[in-house]
Each structure stands twice: as structure tokens, then as C-alpha cells.
Design a protein around this motif. Structure first.
Motif, PDB file in Angstrom:
ATOM      1  N   MET A 113      90.860  66.188 101.238  1.00 33.50           N
ATOM      2  CA  MET A 113      89.883  66.173 100.386  1.00 33.50           C
ATOM      3  C   MET A 113      89.355  64.877 100.584  1.00 33.50           C
ATOM      4  SD  MET A 113      91.345  68.536  97.382  1.00 33.50           S
ATOM      5  CE  MET A 113      89.842  68.551  96.345  1.00 33.50           C
ATOM      6  N   ASN A 114      90.307  63.773 100.465  1.00 37.09           N
ATOM      7  CA  ASN A 114      89.726  62.328 100.293  1.00 37.09           C
ATOM      8  C   ASN A 114      89.148  61.923 101.638  1.00 37.09           C
ATOM      9  OD1 ASN A 114      90.650  61.601  97.987  1.00 37.09           O
ATOM     10  ND2 ASN A 114      92.801  61.119  98.352  1.00 37.09           N
ATOM     11  N   GLN A 115      89.763  62.616 102.974  1.00 40.89           N
ATOM     12  CA  GLN A 115      89.054  62.237 104.233  1.00 40.89           C
ATOM     13  C   GLN A 115      87.733  63.148 104.384  1.00 40.89           C
ATOM     14  OE1 GLN A 115      91.596  63.073 107.385  1.00 40.89           O
ATOM     15  NE2 GLN A 115      90.060  62.499 108.930  1.00 40.89           N
ATOM     16  N   PHE A 116      87.790  64.288 103.906  1.00 43.63           N
ATOM     17  CA  PHE A 116      86.122  65.214 104.098  1.00 43.63           C
ATOM     18  C   PHE A 116      85.879  65.568 102.577  1.00 43.63           C
ATOM     19  CE2 PHE A 116      89.050  66.055 107.614  1.00 43.63           C
ATOM     20  CZ  PHE A 116      88.370  65.529 108.731  1.00 43.63           C
ATOM     21  N   PRO A 117      85.289  64.469 101.695  1.00 46.42           N
ATOM     22  CA  PRO A 117      84.697  64.730 100.438  1.00 46.42           C
ATOM     23  C   PRO A 117      83.599  65.661 100.238  1.00 46.42           C
ATOM     24  CG  PRO A 117      83.813  62.463 101.310  1.00 46.42           C
ATOM     25  CD  PRO A 117      84.845  63.077 102.314  1.00 46.42           C
ATOM     26  N   ASP A 118      82.912  66.222 101.447  1.00 45.16           N
ATOM     27  CA  ASP A 118      81.700  67.141 101.465  1.00 45.16           C
ATOM     28  C   ASP A 118      82.416  68.319 101.701  1.00 45.16           C
ATOM     29  OD1 ASP A 118      79.964  65.008 100.970  1.00 45.16           O
ATOM     30  OD2 ASP A 118      79.761  64.901 103.088  1.00 45.16           O
ATOM     31  N   VAL A 119      83.779  68.787 101.708  1.00 44.71           N
ATOM     32  CA  VAL A 119      84.188  70.073 102.038  1.00 44.71           C
ATOM     33  C   VAL A 119      84.778  70.498 100.688  1.00 44.71           C
ATOM     34  CG1 VAL A 119      85.960  71.458 103.025  1.00 44.71           C
ATOM     35  CG2 VAL A 119      84.781  69.741 104.333  1.00 44.71           C
ATOM     36  N   GLU A 120      84.349  71.528 100.257  1.00 45.74           N
ATOM     37  CA  GLU A 120      84.650  72.209  98.890  1.00 45.74           C
ATOM     38  C   GLU A 120      85.944  73.102  99.092  1.00 45.74           C
ATOM     39  OE1 GLU A 120      83.216  75.602  95.610  1.00 45.74           O
ATOM     40  OE2 GLU A 120      81.924  74.629  96.927  1.00 45.74           O
ATOM     41  N   LEU A 121      87.027  72.983  98.684  1.00 51.80           N
ATOM     42  CA  LEU A 121      88.271  73.608  98.790  1.00 51.80           C
ATOM     43  C   LEU A 121      88.283  74.818  98.092  1.00 51.80           C
ATOM     44  CD1 LEU A 121      91.230  71.102 100.327  1.00 51.80           C
ATOM     45  CD2 LEU A 121      89.866  73.058 101.480  1.00 51.80           C
ATOM     46  N   ASP A 122      88.490  76.039  98.169  1.00 51.37           N
ATOM     47  CA  ASP A 122      89.016  77.093  97.394  1.00 51.37           C
ATOM     48  C   ASP A 122      90.391  77.604  97.897  1.00 51.37           C
ATOM     49  OD1 ASP A 122      89.211  79.318  95.966  1.00 51.37           O
ATOM     50  OD2 ASP A 122      87.289  79.950  96.558  1.00 51.37           O
ATOM     51  N   LEU A 123      91.481  77.109  97.221  1.00 53.37           N
ATOM     52  CA  LEU A 123      92.736  77.466  97.639  1.00 53.37           C
ATOM     53  C   LEU A 123      93.403  78.749  96.767  1.00 53.37           C
ATOM     54  CD1 LEU A 123      94.025  73.836  97.599  1.00 53.37           C
ATOM     55  CD2 LEU A 123      92.937  75.087  99.651  1.00 53.37           C
ATOM     56  N   ASP A 124      93.831  79.637  97.576  1.00 51.84           N
ATOM     57  CA  ASP A 124      94.608  80.573  96.876  1.00 51.84           C
ATOM     58  C   ASP A 124      95.984  80.874  97.427  1.00 51.84           C
ATOM     59  OD1 ASP A 124      94.369  83.791  95.899  1.00 51.84           O
ATOM     60  OD2 ASP A 124      95.249  83.862  97.686  1.00 51.84           O
ATOM     61  N   PHE A 125      96.971  80.730  96.336  1.00 56.31           N
ATOM     62  CA  PHE A 125      98.267  81.018  96.707  1.00 56.31           C
ATOM     63  C   PHE A 125      98.923  82.448  96.181  1.00 56.31           C
ATOM     64  CE2 PHE A 125      97.180  76.685  95.854  1.00 56.31           C
ATOM     65  CZ  PHE A 125      98.015  76.004  96.906  1.00 56.31           C
ATOM     66  N   SER A 126      99.393  83.132  97.508  1.00 59.56           N
ATOM     67  CA  SER A 126      99.993  84.368  97.254  1.00 59.56           C
ATOM     68  C   SER A 126     100.762  84.603  98.461  1.00 59.56           C
ATOM     69  CB  SER A 126      98.944  85.198  97.063  1.00 59.56           C
ATOM     70  OG  SER A 126      99.622  86.562  97.330  1.00 59.56           O
ATOM     71  N   ASP A 127     101.907  85.280  98.289  1.00 65.60           N
ATOM     72  CA  ASP A 127     102.882  85.740  99.500  1.00 65.60           C
ATOM     73  C   ASP A 127     102.639  87.224  99.851  1.00 65.60           C
ATOM     74  OD1 ASP A 127     104.552  83.422  99.297  1.00 65.60           O
ATOM     75  OD2 ASP A 127     105.917  84.321  98.152  1.00 65.60           O
ATOM     76  N   ARG A 128     101.395  87.641  99.437  1.00 69.01           N
ATOM     77  CA  ARG A 128     100.962  89.131  99.931  1.00 69.01           C
ATOM     78  C   ARG A 128     100.426  88.890 100.974  1.00 69.01           C
ATOM     79  NH1 ARG A 128      95.677  90.053  98.843  1.00 69.01           N
ATOM     80  NH2 ARG A 128      94.564  88.614  97.549  1.00 69.01           N
ATOM     81  N   LEU A 129     100.117  90.008 101.933  1.00 68.19           N
ATOM     82  CA  LEU A 129      99.248  90.178 103.296  1.00 68.19           C
ATOM     83  C   LEU A 129      97.895  90.269 102.546  1.00 68.19           C
ATOM     84  CD1 LEU A 129     101.176  92.388 105.464  1.00 68.19           C
ATOM     85  CD2 LEU A 129     100.920  90.160 105.793  1.00 68.19           C
ATOM     86  N   VAL A 130      97.035  89.162 102.997  1.00 63.73           N
ATOM     87  CA  VAL A 130      95.419  89.279 102.651  1.00 63.73           C
ATOM     88  C   VAL A 130      94.829  89.709 103.763  1.00 63.73           C
ATOM     89  CG1 VAL A 130      95.846  87.145 101.378  1.00 63.73           C
ATOM     90  CG2 VAL A 130      95.294  86.730 103.590  1.00 63.73           C
ATOM     91  N   ASP A 131      93.847  90.327 103.592  1.00 64.15           N
ATOM     92  CA  ASP A 131      92.559  90.825 104.391  1.00 64.15           C
ATOM     93  C   ASP A 131      91.505  89.719 104.608  1.00 64.15           C
ATOM     94  OD1 ASP A 131      90.363  91.676 105.783  1.00 64.15           O
ATOM     95  OD2 ASP A 131      91.142  93.930 105.127  1.00 64.15           O
TER      96      ASP A 131
END
Length: 273
Positions: A113-131
Motif C-alpha cells: 500500500m505504501n509502494q502503490f498508494p493509488d491502488v485501493e485494496l479490498d481484502l477478504d479473509f476466508s478459508d472457504r472456496l471462493v468463486d
């Protein structure tokens, strides 16, 4: 020449005061530049240059056209530079799915995030299989192999596994010296939430056969297993990235290292299309 090329030839000629100099800058012949400007004049119905055998000069209409044309080309160059910079410099929204243990990668995310301040991160944490497609993820970071042929995968790194427990636990229950000793221990298992299957403890005994370890308790994520292990409730088979610091701090002790035979891989999975 197309219209943009003709306009460029006109500006170079007006700035240099010579078809010859303009032709040299553009890599053309003087006659080619003169013909291009002639077509431009015919198209707009206005004479842009006074011409004689030794020099050229702008007409009043040419002066007016020069100012407008120069501004147009400057704006076009600025637009090209802006687009080029946007392609070089990452920007926009990046939606990433991590396993729950990915919380430990937050230092790396902070550096990103410090290196690429113009990138908006949306982080999701889950052990399930995601589509990835249906749920709108750009990347899903997971361990193990993927079975979905529509996904592209890139290996980010590898990790080992260790059987760990606290010193207090081993003082109370004894120290296993071979895999068969684990039958006498409280072995805490990870259960895959998507299938309900237990993640195997991949051990190889002296006769090189896989060895099954009975389960004392199970959990669908790794964090509860780590907590129970730290409390001295039992022992766990955990990935090295989750426990390396705790081992260095002597809060956990590894056993049966020479019998463990399991190298996992971190993979970044993305949609192929």
C-alpha cells in the motif's frame, strides 16, 4: 499523409520557417511536406503560407490556425503521456481473497500500500472456496493445487510443516520419537470447510509408508488449532509460516522433524479471461 500528419508538417514548417527544415525533422522530403500542406490548405479552403523561392511566412489566417493547431497537438501529447503513466503506475481497485491465516501477511500488504498508494485494496479473509468470477475477486491466494482449469495460477512461494506443541505439554505427555508414538497424544486436526475432510498429517515412518494419526479434536480454520496448541491442549501439524516466529521465541517446540514430508505452495489464482 493523414490529417494529423499534415497538421504536424504545418506546425514544423511554421516554427522553422522552412519546408526543408521541417522535412529534416520529420524524416520526409521537402516536396512531400509542401504537398501535405497544400492538401491541408485545399481541405480547409485557406492559404496558410506566403511562399517565395527563398522563404515561407504565415498568412494572418495561418497565424490563427497555428495557435489553435499547436494547442491541439499539445493537448494530444499530454493525453498520451497521461495514459502512458496510468499504464505504468498501478491504480484502481484490487479485490483479493486470502485464507484466514493470511492475516499474517499484513506487513507485506502494508508495504504494498505504501509502494502503490493509488491502488485501493479490498481484502477478504476466508478459508472457504471462493468463486473468483461470480464474487468479483481479482486474485485469490490459496495453498495447494487448483482444479479449476479456467483459472490461471502463479506460485508465490513454498512452505513446510511442523508438528508442534508446548514444552509444558511434552513434559506432561512425553516426547514422541517416531510417528507411531502419536497414537498416545492429543492430535489437533484441521478440517477443510468446503469438503469436511481432515487435512492429513503427511508423515513417513522408517518403512517409508504413510502414517495415519488419530484426531483428538478438529477445527475448520488454523487459528483455533494454534490457540489450543499454545494453551497446551494438544499438538498440531501446522504450516511453517504460521508458527516460525513462535518457534524462534521458544513458545512452541517441534517434534518428529525428520518424519515430516510435506511442502506446500502459495498460489495466486486469477481468472483466465
Amino acid at each position: 499523409m493523414d490529417r494529423l500528419s499534415s497538421l504536424t508538417a504545418f506546425l514544423r514548417s511554421a516554427e522553422s520557417g522552412s519546408f526543408t527544415d521541417a522535412a529534416r525533422q520529420l524524416g520526409l522530403t521537402p516536396s512531400g511536406v509542401a504537398k501535405a500542406i497544400g492538401r491541408l490548405e485545399a481541405r480547409i479552403g485557406v492559404r496558410l503560407f506566403h511562399r517565395n523561392t527563398r522563404s515561407i511566412s504565415l498568412t494572418p489566417e495561418g497565424e490563427q490556425f497555428f495557435g489553435r493547431s499547436k494547442k491541439i497537438l499539445e493537448q494530444l501529447a499530454a493525453a498520451e503521456d497521461e495514459l502512458s503513466q496510468s499504464l505504468v503506475k498501478p491504480h484502481g481497485r484490487l479485490r483479493v481473497s486470502f485464507p484466514l491465516s493470511g492475516m499474517r501477511s499484513m506487513p507485506e500488504m502494508s508495504r504494498f500500500m505504501n509502494q502503490f498508494p493509488d491502488v485501493e485494496l479490498d481484502l477478504d479473509f476466508s478459508d472457504r472456496l471462493v468463486d473468483i468470477v461470480e464474487e468479483g475477486f481479482d486474485v485469490a491466494v490459496r495453498t495447494g493445487d487448483i482444479r479449476d482449469s479456467t483459472l490461471m495460477t502463479r506460485v508465490l512461494g513454498s512452505f513446510g510443516h511442523n508438528i508442534v506443541g508446548t514444552e509444558a505439554y511434552f513434559e506432561l505427555h512425553g516426547l514422541p520419537t517416531r510417528p507411531s508414538d502419536l497414537r498416545l497424544h492429543r492430535c489437533l486436526y484441521h478440517r477443510y470447510p468446503s469438503t469436511g475432510r481432515l487435512s492429513p498429517w503427511k508423515l513417513v515412518d522408517d518403512d517409508q509408508t504413510d502414517f495415519h494419526v488419530p484426531a483428538f479434536a478438529t477445527a475448520s480454520t488454523l487459528e483455533p488449532l494454534l490457540h489450543l496448541t499454545l494453551e497446551g491442549t494438544g499438538i498440531s501439524y501446522l504450516p511453517s509460516y504460521l508458527i516460525s516466529t513462535l518457534i524462534e521465541e521458544h513458545r512452541l517446540v517441534t517434534v518428529l522433524d525428520r518424519f515430516t514430508n510435506d511442502i506446500g505452495k502459495f498460489r495466486a489464482n486469477t481468472n483466465r479471461h
